[in-house]
Scaffold this motif. Structure first.
Motif, short mmCIF file in Angstrom:
data_model
loop_
_atom_site.label_atom_id
_atom_site.label_comp_id
_atom_site.label_asym_id
_atom_site.label_seq_id
_atom_site.Cartn_x
_atom_site.Cartn_y
_atom_site.Cartn_z
N LEU A 39 -22.68 -37.22 8.89
CA LEU A 39 -23.51 -37.67 10.01
C LEU A 39 -24.95 -37.90 9.54
O LEU A 39 -25.65 -38.76 10.08
CB LEU A 39 -23.47 -36.67 11.16
CG LEU A 39 -22.13 -36.60 11.91
CD1 LEU A 39 -22.16 -35.47 12.94
CD2 LEU A 39 -21.78 -37.93 12.57
N GLU A 40 -25.38 -37.17 8.52
CA GLU A 40 -26.72 -37.38 7.96
C GLU A 40 -26.88 -38.76 7.33
O GLU A 40 -28.00 -39.24 7.17
CB GLU A 40 -27.04 -36.30 6.93
CG GLU A 40 -27.32 -34.94 7.53
CD GLU A 40 -27.61 -33.87 6.49
OE1 GLU A 40 -27.82 -34.21 5.31
OE2 GLU A 40 -27.63 -32.69 6.87
N GLU A 45 -19.89 -40.12 15.29
CA GLU A 45 -18.51 -39.68 15.48
C GLU A 45 -17.75 -40.64 16.40
O GLU A 45 -18.28 -41.07 17.42
CB GLU A 45 -18.46 -38.27 16.08
CG GLU A 45 -18.77 -37.20 15.08
CD GLU A 45 -18.47 -35.83 15.62
OE1 GLU A 45 -17.29 -35.42 15.59
OE2 GLU A 45 -19.42 -35.18 16.08
N GLU A 46 -16.52 -40.94 16.01
CA GLU A 46 -15.67 -41.81 16.82
C GLU A 46 -15.26 -41.05 18.08
O GLU A 46 -14.91 -39.87 18.03
CB GLU A 46 -14.43 -42.24 16.02
CG GLU A 46 -13.60 -43.28 16.73
CD GLU A 46 -12.53 -43.88 15.85
OE1 GLU A 46 -12.35 -45.10 15.90
OE2 GLU A 46 -11.87 -43.13 15.11
N GLY A 52 -6.47 -42.92 24.64
CA GLY A 52 -6.58 -43.23 23.22
C GLY A 52 -7.44 -44.43 22.90
O GLY A 52 -7.58 -44.81 21.75
N GLU A 53 -8.05 -45.03 23.92
CA GLU A 53 -8.89 -46.20 23.68
C GLU A 53 -10.19 -45.78 22.98
O GLU A 53 -10.72 -44.72 23.24
CB GLU A 53 -9.19 -46.94 24.99
CG GLU A 53 -10.05 -46.19 25.99
CD GLU A 53 -9.32 -45.24 26.92
OE1 GLU A 53 -9.91 -44.86 27.93
OE2 GLU A 53 -8.17 -44.85 26.63
N ARG A 54 -10.64 -46.64 22.08
CA ARG A 54 -11.86 -46.36 21.33
C ARG A 54 -13.08 -46.60 22.21
O ARG A 54 -13.21 -47.65 22.82
CB ARG A 54 -11.92 -47.22 20.08
CG ARG A 54 -10.88 -46.78 19.06
CD ARG A 54 -10.82 -47.59 17.78
NE ARG A 54 -12.08 -48.14 17.33
CZ ARG A 54 -12.22 -49.38 16.85
NH1 ARG A 54 -11.19 -50.17 16.78
NH2 ARG A 54 -13.39 -49.81 16.43
N LEU A 55 -13.99 -45.63 22.25
CA LEU A 55 -15.18 -45.73 23.10
C LEU A 55 -16.46 -45.88 22.29
O LEU A 55 -17.54 -46.01 22.85
CB LEU A 55 -15.30 -44.50 24.01
CG LEU A 55 -14.13 -44.26 24.96
CD1 LEU A 55 -14.33 -42.97 25.73
CD2 LEU A 55 -13.96 -45.43 25.90
N GLY A 56 -16.36 -45.82 20.98
CA GLY A 56 -17.55 -45.97 20.14
C GLY A 56 -17.50 -45.03 18.96
O GLY A 56 -16.63 -44.17 18.84
N GLY A 57 -18.46 -45.18 18.07
CA GLY A 57 -18.51 -44.38 16.86
C GLY A 57 -17.50 -44.86 15.84
O GLY A 57 -16.61 -45.65 16.15
N THR A 58 -17.67 -44.40 14.61
CA THR A 58 -16.80 -44.88 13.53
C THR A 58 -16.24 -43.77 12.65
O THR A 58 -15.34 -44.01 11.86
CB THR A 58 -17.59 -45.85 12.62
OG1 THR A 58 -18.75 -45.18 12.10
CG2 THR A 58 -18.01 -47.10 13.36
N LEU A 59 -16.76 -42.56 12.74
CA LEU A 59 -16.41 -41.48 11.81
C LEU A 59 -15.53 -40.43 12.48
O LEU A 59 -15.85 -39.95 13.57
CB LEU A 59 -17.68 -40.80 11.29
CG LEU A 59 -17.48 -39.59 10.40
CD1 LEU A 59 -16.91 -40.00 9.04
CD2 LEU A 59 -18.79 -38.83 10.22
N THR A 60 -14.45 -40.05 11.81
CA THR A 60 -13.62 -38.93 12.23
C THR A 60 -13.44 -38.00 11.05
O THR A 60 -13.07 -38.44 9.96
CB THR A 60 -12.24 -39.40 12.73
OG1 THR A 60 -12.42 -40.33 13.81
CG2 THR A 60 -11.39 -38.24 13.21
N LEU A 80 -10.15 -34.06 6.10
CA LEU A 80 -9.76 -35.46 6.03
C LEU A 80 -10.86 -36.27 6.70
O LEU A 80 -11.39 -35.88 7.74
CB LEU A 80 -8.45 -35.69 6.78
CG LEU A 80 -7.19 -35.04 6.22
CD1 LEU A 80 -6.04 -35.21 7.20
CD2 LEU A 80 -6.85 -35.65 4.88
N ILE A 81 -11.19 -37.40 6.11
CA ILE A 81 -12.26 -38.25 6.61
C ILE A 81 -11.71 -39.65 6.84
O ILE A 81 -11.03 -40.22 5.98
CB ILE A 81 -13.43 -38.32 5.60
CG1 ILE A 81 -14.01 -36.93 5.36
CG2 ILE A 81 -14.51 -39.27 6.08
CD1 ILE A 81 -13.67 -36.37 4.03
N GLY A 82 -12.00 -40.21 7.99
CA GLY A 82 -11.67 -41.59 8.29
C GLY A 82 -12.91 -42.28 8.83
O GLY A 82 -13.52 -41.80 9.78
#
Length: 120
Positions: A39-40, A45-46, A52-60, A80-82
């Protein structure tokens, strides 16, 4: 994955790899520490909705998948990183006690940026 998506995913993988290398060297591979470090870099964060719809963010960042050992499931230490770079491009990574890895790939229908744990 499109050529532009692959290029952008490689760029993000190059940003993530030194962070995971540092964390691995510091023996910090728990999801909380990994998430904070990534995050730094400016990722968000996703977030997903109730269906299950995506609401924003990109990192899990999440714990490792459990695996069966002898007579029960064991969840190994690690994270685990996505990272969703584009709709067609992801960075998938992990960091654990023994090693770390960063790679690029397209998203999986079943599990987004994460490779399905039991085959595809």
């Amino acid at each position: 994955m499109s050529a532009a998506g692959a290029k952008d995913a490689e760029k993000e993988a190059d940003r993530i790899e030194p962070v995971l290398k540092r964390l691995w060297g510091q023996k910090k591979w728990d999801p909380k520490s990994v998430r904070a470090a990534l995050l730094e870099l400016g990722y968000e964060e996703e977030r997903t909705g109730p269906k299950g719809e995506r609401l924003g963010g990109t990192l899990t960042v999440r714990k490792m998948y459990p695996r069966y050992e002898i007579d029960h499931n064991v969840t190994p230490e690690g994270a685990l990183i996505g990272l969703r770079v584009h709709d067609d491009a992801c960075v998938t990574a992990f960091v654990q006690k023994t090693n770390f890895e960063v790679r690029t790939n397209g998203p999986f229908m079943e599990s987004g940026c994460f490779e399905p744990p039991y085959g595809h």
